[in-house]
Design a protein around this motif. Structure first.
Motif, PDB file in Angstrom:
ATOM      1  N   LYS A  32       0.843  -1.196   0.000  1.00 51.76           N
ATOM      2  CA  LYS A  32       0.000   0.000   0.000  1.00 51.76           C
ATOM      3  C   LYS A  32       0.881   1.250   0.000  1.00 51.76           C
ATOM      4  CE  LYS A  32      -3.645  -2.589   1.126  1.00 51.76           C
ATOM      5  NZ  LYS A  32      -4.647  -2.924   0.146  1.00 51.76           N
ATOM      6  N   THR A  33       0.350   2.320  -0.527  1.00 47.92           N
ATOM      7  CA  THR A  33       0.973   3.628  -0.374  1.00 47.92           C
ATOM      8  C   THR A  33       0.389   4.224   0.894  1.00 47.92           C
ATOM      9  OG1 THR A  33       1.210   3.964  -2.754  1.00 47.92           O
ATOM     10  CG2 THR A  33       1.211   5.937  -1.379  1.00 47.92           C
ATOM     11  N   ILE A  34       1.261   4.642   1.811  1.00 48.65           N
ATOM     12  CA  ILE A  34       0.769   5.248   3.040  1.00 48.65           C
ATOM     13  C   ILE A  34       1.212   6.703   3.090  1.00 48.65           C
ATOM     14  CG2 ILE A  34       0.729   3.027   4.231  1.00 48.65           C
ATOM     15  CD1 ILE A  34       3.095   4.064   5.935  1.00 48.65           C
ATOM     16  N   ALA A  35       0.356   7.530   3.673  1.00 42.94           N
ATOM     17  CA  ALA A  35       0.632   8.960   3.765  1.00 42.94           C
ATOM     18  C   ALA A  35       0.314   9.451   5.172  1.00 42.94           C
ATOM     19  CB  ALA A  35      -0.209   9.714   2.741  1.00 42.94           C
ATOM     20  N   PHE A  36       1.016  10.492   5.565  1.00 41.58           N
ATOM     21  CA  PHE A  36       0.807  11.120   6.874  1.00 41.58           C
ATOM     22  C   PHE A  36       0.607  12.616   6.672  1.00 41.58           C
ATOM     23  CE2 PHE A  36       2.550   7.143   8.145  1.00 41.58           C
ATOM     24  CZ  PHE A  36       2.114   6.924   9.443  1.00 41.58           C
ATOM     25  N   PRO A  37      -0.136  13.259   7.580  1.00 38.19           N
ATOM     26  CA  PRO A  37      -0.378  14.693   7.431  1.00 38.19           C
ATOM     27  C   PRO A  37       0.815  15.536   7.860  1.00 38.19           C
ATOM     28  CG  PRO A  37      -1.426  13.896   9.427  1.00 38.19           C
ATOM     29  CD  PRO A  37      -0.846  12.692   8.731  1.00 38.19           C
ATOM     30  N   LYS A  38       0.914  16.683   7.209  1.00 35.97           N
ATOM     31  CA  LYS A  38       1.913  17.682   7.552  1.00 35.97           C
ATOM     32  C   LYS A  38       1.223  19.039   7.516  1.00 35.97           C
ATOM     33  CE  LYS A  38       6.434  19.491   6.189  1.00 35.97           C
ATOM     34  NZ  LYS A  38       7.044  19.316   7.501  1.00 35.97           N
ATOM     35  N   VAL A  39       1.334  19.788   8.607  1.00 42.64           N
ATOM     36  CA  VAL A  39       0.778  21.136   8.647  1.00 42.64           C
ATOM     37  C   VAL A  39       1.720  22.024   7.840  1.00 42.64           C
ATOM     38  CG1 VAL A  39       0.190  23.095  10.115  1.00 42.64           C
ATOM     39  CG2 VAL A  39      -0.367  20.765  10.856  1.00 42.64           C
ATOM     40  N   GLU A  40       1.153  22.648   6.807  1.00 45.38           N
ATOM     41  CA  GLU A  40       1.981  23.483   5.927  1.00 45.38           C
ATOM     42  C   GLU A  40       1.811  24.969   6.194  1.00 45.38           C
ATOM     43  OE1 GLU A  40       3.171  21.383   2.086  1.00 45.38           O
ATOM     44  OE2 GLU A  40       0.977  21.518   2.031  1.00 45.38           O
ATOM     45  N   GLU A  44      -4.050  24.652   7.607  1.00 45.19           N
ATOM     46  CA  GLU A  44      -4.020  23.808   6.408  1.00 45.19           C
ATOM     47  C   GLU A  44      -3.013  22.682   6.553  1.00 45.19           C
ATOM     48  OE1 GLU A  44      -6.168  24.178   3.895  1.00 45.19           O
ATOM     49  OE2 GLU A  44      -7.008  25.913   4.941  1.00 45.19           O
ATOM     50  N   MET A  45      -3.417  21.510   6.100  1.00 47.91           N
ATOM     51  CA  MET A  45      -2.503  20.371   6.091  1.00 47.91           C
ATOM     52  C   MET A  45      -2.583  19.679   4.740  1.00 47.91           C
ATOM     53  SD  MET A  45      -4.264  17.441   8.423  1.00 47.91           S
ATOM     54  CE  MET A  45      -5.864  16.750   8.009  1.00 47.91           C
ATOM     55  N   LYS A  65       4.662  13.538  14.931  1.00 48.37           N
ATOM     56  CA  LYS A  65       5.671  13.257  13.914  1.00 48.37           C
ATOM     57  C   LYS A  65       5.042  13.556  12.552  1.00 48.37           C
ATOM     58  CE  LYS A  65       8.069   9.657  16.489  1.00 48.37           C
ATOM     59  NZ  LYS A  65       8.486   8.249  16.472  1.00 48.37           N
ATOM     60  N   GLU A  66       5.829  14.164  11.680  1.00 50.27           N
ATOM     61  CA  GLU A  66       5.349  14.510  10.338  1.00 50.27           C
ATOM     62  C   GLU A  66       6.312  13.981   9.281  1.00 50.27           C
ATOM     63  OE1 GLU A  66       4.759  18.735  10.058  1.00 50.27           O
ATOM     64  OE2 GLU A  66       2.821  18.626  11.059  1.00 50.27           O
ATOM     65  N   PRO A  67       5.795  13.760   8.080  1.00 49.16           N
ATOM     66  CA  PRO A  67       6.658  13.319   6.983  1.00 49.16           C
ATOM     67  C   PRO A  67       7.428  14.510   6.404  1.00 49.16           C
ATOM     68  CG  PRO A  67       4.453  13.634   6.173  1.00 49.16           C
ATOM     69  CD  PRO A  67       4.401  13.866   7.667  1.00 49.16           C
ATOM     70  N   PRO A  68       8.504  14.230   5.674  1.00 46.49           N
ATOM     71  CA  PRO A  68       9.144  15.322   4.934  1.00 46.49           C
ATOM     72  C   PRO A  68       8.129  15.873   3.922  1.00 46.49           C
ATOM     73  CG  PRO A  68      10.508  13.347   4.917  1.00 46.49           C
ATOM     74  CD  PRO A  68       9.184  12.961   5.497  1.00 46.49           C
ATOM     75  N   GLY A  69       8.188  17.131   3.636  1.00 45.09           N
ATOM     76  CA  GLY A  69       7.201  17.745   2.742  1.00 45.09           C
ATOM     77  C   GLY A  69       7.670  17.872   1.307  1.00 45.09           C
ATOM     78  N   PHE A  99      -9.264  18.339  18.027  1.00 44.65           N
ATOM     79  CA  PHE A  99      -8.593  19.254  18.948  1.00 44.65           C
ATOM     80  C   PHE A  99      -8.948  20.706  18.669  1.00 44.65           C
ATOM     81  CE2 PHE A  99      -6.179  15.423  19.601  1.00 44.65           C
ATOM     82  CZ  PHE A  99      -5.963  15.448  20.969  1.00 44.65           C
ATOM     83  N   GLY A 100      -9.937  20.943  17.813  1.00 41.20           N
ATOM     84  CA  GLY A 100     -10.453  22.291  17.620  1.00 41.20           C
ATOM     85  C   GLY A 100      -9.830  23.098  16.503  1.00 41.20           C
ATOM     86  N   GLY A 101      -8.874  22.544  15.789  1.00 39.22           N
ATOM     87  CA  GLY A 101      -8.248  23.293  14.712  1.00 39.22           C
ATOM     88  C   GLY A 101      -8.983  23.208  13.379  1.00 39.22           C
ATOM     89  N   GLY A 102      -9.828  22.201  13.210  1.00 37.35           N
ATOM     90  CA  GLY A 102     -10.589  22.041  11.973  1.00 37.35           C
ATOM     91  C   GLY A 102      -9.777  21.557  10.784  1.00 37.35           C
ATOM     92  N   TYR A 103      -8.568  21.065  11.024  1.00 34.49           N
ATOM     93  CA  TYR A 103      -7.698  20.634   9.925  1.00 34.49           C
ATOM     94  C   TYR A 103      -8.334  19.528   9.088  1.00 34.49           C
ATOM     95  CZ  TYR A 103      -3.793  23.334  11.795  1.00 34.49           C
ATOM     96  OH  TYR A 103      -2.984  24.349  12.208  1.00 34.49           O
ATOM     97  N   TYR A 104      -8.819  18.487   9.748  1.00 31.05           N
ATOM     98  CA  TYR A 104      -9.413  17.371   9.006  1.00 31.05           C
ATOM     99  C   TYR A 104     -10.702  17.796   8.316  1.00 31.05           C
ATOM    100  CZ  TYR A 104      -6.088  13.855  10.556  1.00 31.05           C
ATOM    101  OH  TYR A 104      -4.949  13.114  10.744  1.00 31.05           O
TER     102      TYR A 104
END
Length: 153
Positions: A32-40, A44-45, A65-69, A99-104
């Motif tokens: 599978k291709t797996i991805a993780f979020p990164k706040v940019e 916004e993520m 922990k975040e992936p390289p962008g 957590f109240g940020g609304g990112y998702y």
């Protein structure tokens, strides 16, 4: 959904969230291709694929922990098949409190092809109608809720 998904979005867990690192490793072993979020930027993520969980860096937003962008590793919303989403709690109507940020919520506004699975411990799942979450129009409902004890369809 996991077996059929090509691209799966994970998250790096906080102490009060279910740790999915073993599942991410399983997904990688299964091709599978797996991805993780990164706040940019504030609010916004984006999601970036990794080929090894060791690529995640501990200097991410909110202590995660975040992936390289790298731009070439960005996963588009159209590519995402399955997203595993953390939360403080979920209810039986498939609403979520984060957590109240609304990112998702912002990210998922225009990601119609993605199956959304809320992930939590059973103690964080509200089954009783008297305990429903007061969700607003901007709050995105999950398609399923998975706890350590059950899957709510």
């Amino acid at each position: 959904f996991f077996q059929n998904a090509r691209v799966i979005a994970f998250y790096s867990s906080l102490p009060e969230e279910v740790d999915l690192s073993a599942l991410a490793e399983t997904a990688l072993r299964n091709g599978k291709t797996i991805a993780f979020p990164k706040v940019e930027s504030p609010g916004e993520m984006s999601f970036f694929c990794i080929s090894d969980c060791g690529e995640l860096r501990a200097d991410g937003a909110f202590g995660t922990k975040e992936p390289p962008g790298s731009p070439e590793r960005r996963i588009s919303k159209e590519e995402m098949d399955l997203m595993l989403i953390p939360g403080i709690c979920f209810d039986s109507r498939k609403n979520r409190i984060g957590f109240g940020g609304g990112y998702y919520d912002r990210y998922l506004m225009d990601a119609p092809n993605c199956t959304k699975v809320g992930i939590c411990f059973s103690e964080q799942f509200l089954r009783d109608a008297s305990e429903w979450i007061d969700a607003g129009e901007q709050d995105i409902r999950m398609d399923f809720i998975a706890t350590d004890l059950e899957v709510w369809i």
